[in-house]
Scaffold this motif. Structure first.
Motif, PDB file in Angstrom:
ATOM      1  N   SER A 102       3.175 -47.500 -22.928  1.00  0.00           N
ATOM      2  CA  SER A 102       2.922 -48.627 -21.786  1.00  0.00           C
ATOM      3  C   SER A 102       3.353 -49.635 -21.234  1.00  0.00           C
ATOM      4  O   SER A 102       2.788 -51.493 -21.303  1.00  0.00           O
ATOM      5  N   GLY A 103       4.494 -49.835 -21.372  1.00  0.00           N
ATOM      6  CA  GLY A 103       5.605 -50.269 -21.201  1.00  0.00           C
ATOM      7  C   GLY A 103       5.956 -51.503 -21.514  1.00  0.00           C
ATOM      8  O   GLY A 103       6.708 -51.610 -22.294  1.00  0.00           O
ATOM      9  N   LEU A 104       6.008 -50.908 -23.679  1.00  0.00           N
ATOM     10  CA  LEU A 104       6.723 -51.706 -24.913  1.00  0.00           C
ATOM     11  C   LEU A 104       6.132 -50.969 -26.041  1.00  0.00           C
ATOM     12  O   LEU A 104       5.605 -50.269 -26.156  1.00  0.00           O
ATOM     13  N   THR A 105       6.948 -51.608 -26.810  1.00  0.00           N
ATOM     14  CA  THR A 105       6.923 -51.018 -28.452  1.00  0.00           C
ATOM     15  C   THR A 105       6.716 -52.419 -29.179  1.00  0.00           C
ATOM     16  O   THR A 105       7.733 -53.235 -29.343  1.00  0.00           O
ATOM     17  N   ALA A 106       6.435 -51.854 -30.162  1.00  0.00           N
ATOM     18  CA  ALA A 106       5.347 -53.056 -31.137  1.00  0.00           C
ATOM     19  C   ALA A 106       5.851 -52.179 -32.587  1.00  0.00           C
ATOM     20  O   ALA A 106       5.928 -51.718 -32.913  1.00  0.00           O
ATOM     21  N   LEU A 107       6.375 -53.418 -33.113  1.00  0.00           N
ATOM     22  CA  LEU A 107       7.538 -52.784 -34.793  1.00  0.00           C
ATOM     23  C   LEU A 107       6.329 -53.384 -35.585  1.00  0.00           C
ATOM     24  O   LEU A 107       6.723 -54.798 -35.419  1.00  0.00           O
ATOM     25  N   GLN A 108       5.791 -53.235 -36.642  1.00  0.00           N
ATOM     26  CA  GLN A 108       5.647 -53.762 -38.506  1.00  0.00           C
ATOM     27  C   GLN A 108       6.239 -53.099 -38.937  1.00  0.00           C
ATOM     28  O   GLN A 108       5.242 -52.021 -39.832  1.00  0.00           O
ATOM     29  N   VAL A 148       9.294 -55.287 -27.415  1.00  0.00           N
ATOM     30  CA  VAL A 148      10.405 -54.854 -26.844  1.00  0.00           C
ATOM     31  C   VAL A 148       9.480 -54.727 -26.271  1.00  0.00           C
ATOM     32  O   VAL A 148       8.278 -53.441 -25.639  1.00  0.00           O
ATOM     33  N   MET A 149       9.918 -55.086 -24.824  1.00  0.00           N
ATOM     34  CA  MET A 149       8.709 -54.955 -23.434  1.00  0.00           C
ATOM     35  C   MET A 149       9.977 -54.362 -22.376  1.00  0.00           C
ATOM     36  O   MET A 149      10.575 -55.106 -22.347  1.00  0.00           O
TER      37      MET A 149
END
Length: 245
Positions: A144-150, A128-129
Motif C-alpha cells: 500500500s505504498g511503503l515498506t517497513a523494516l525492523q 521506504v515510501m
C-alpha cells in the motif's frame, strides 16, 4: 522557533550569499503547524524548477507524520500538489514518523526514506515510501505504498539516506539500535519496494564498521557511506565502503 515549537523554513540566496527577496516572503517561506512542530530534512529541485521538501508535520502534540511539500520556483505553494495547498501528510503509525530524505525519479515519482516509531515503545521501523508525481501514495510500491523494516522486536531502526541504482534497485542507510549499541544499517530493495534478498544477507547489512550512516553515495559498483563511530569519549567521523551487493 517559539518555545519548543519549530517551523519549517525554506530560503533562497543570491549567488553572492545575500537573501533573494524575490523568493516567497522577502526570501523566506515559513510553514507551521497549529499544534506542534514542522521539520524539513531534505530538499530537491525538479527539472521544472519546482522545489520538493520532506520532513515531519505535527498533527497532534504527540503525533508526527511524514510530510512532503512542493513549492513553485517563486516560493509559493504548488496548489496542484497534495491536498490543494502544496502539502501532503502520511501517517505511518500513531507516533513520531519522519521522512529524512527524498529522491526524484525519472518518471516523476518521489521516493522517501525515514523512520516510524512503534506506538507505546522505544522501538522504530525504517520506512521506504513512494509517491505519485501529484503527491498521492503509489499503492503499487511495497505494501500500500511503503515498506517497513525492523531487524528484531526490540530494535530501533532508522533510514536517513537512500540511493537509487541504475537498475532501479534502492539502497537505504541509517542505523539500528539494539543490545545498547548503534549498528550501521544498510538495506536493499527492489524497484517495487520488496526487500532485495540478493543484497548482503537477505537484504540487510548490520554491522559496526561505523555506528550510524548519515549519508551515502554510489559510483558505479561502489557505495560510500559516511557517518560516525561510537567510542567511550563520544563519536568520531567514519567513512566506509561497500559494493552494491
Amino acid at each position: 522557533t517559539i518555545g519548543n515549537i519549530l517551523d519549517l523554513v525554506v530560503g533562497r540566496l543570491e549567488s553572492n550569499g545575500s537573501i533573494d527577496v524575490t523568493f516567497a516572503n522577502n526570501g523566506i517561506f515559513n510553514f507551521a503547524s497549529p499544534v506542534g512542530s514542522v521539520f524539513g530534512y531534505d530538499l530537491k529541485l525538479q527539472p521544472d524548477g519546482k522545489i520538493v521538501v520532506c520532513g515531519g508535520y505535527a498533527v497532534t502534540e504527540s503525533d508526527m507524520d511524514f510530510m512532503i511539500l512542493r513549492l513553485n520556483g517563486d516560493g509559493t505553494p504548488d496548489v496542484t500538489f497534495g491536498d490543494g495547498d502544496g502539502m501532503s501528510i502520511y501517517p505511518v503509525n500513531v507516533g513520531e514518523d519522519y521522512a529524512y530524505e527524498l529522491e526524484l525519479l525519472a518518471d516523476g515519482k518521489i521516493l522517501l526514506a525515514g523512520t516510524s516509531a512503534v506506538p507505546g515503545f522505544s522501538y522504530s521501523s525504517g520506512i521506504v515510501m513512494r509517491l505519485m508525481p501529484d503527491g498521492t501514495i503509489d499503492s503499487t510500491f511495497g505494501t500500500s505504498g511503503l515498506t517497513a523494516l525492523q531487524l528484531n522486536a526490540n530494535s530501533a531502526d532508522n533510514f536517513y539516506r537512500l540511493e537509487v541504482l541504475p537498475s532501479g534497485k534502492i539502497i537505504t542507510a541509517g542505523y539500528s539500535y539494539y543490545d545498547d549499541v548503534d549498528h550501521l544499517l544498510l538495506a536493499g530493495f527492489n524497484a517495487d519496494g520488496s526487500v532485495d534478498p540478493t543484497f548482503a544477507t537477505n537484504g540487510i547489512h548490520s554491522g559496526i564498521s561505523i555506528s550510524t550512516a548519515f549519508d551515502l553515495a554510489t559510483d558505479g559498483n561502489v557505495v560510500y557511506v559516511g557517518g560516525r563511530v561510537t567510542n567511550t569519549g563520544g563519536f568520531d567521523l567514519g567513512i566506509t565502503c561497500f559494493d552494491t551487493s
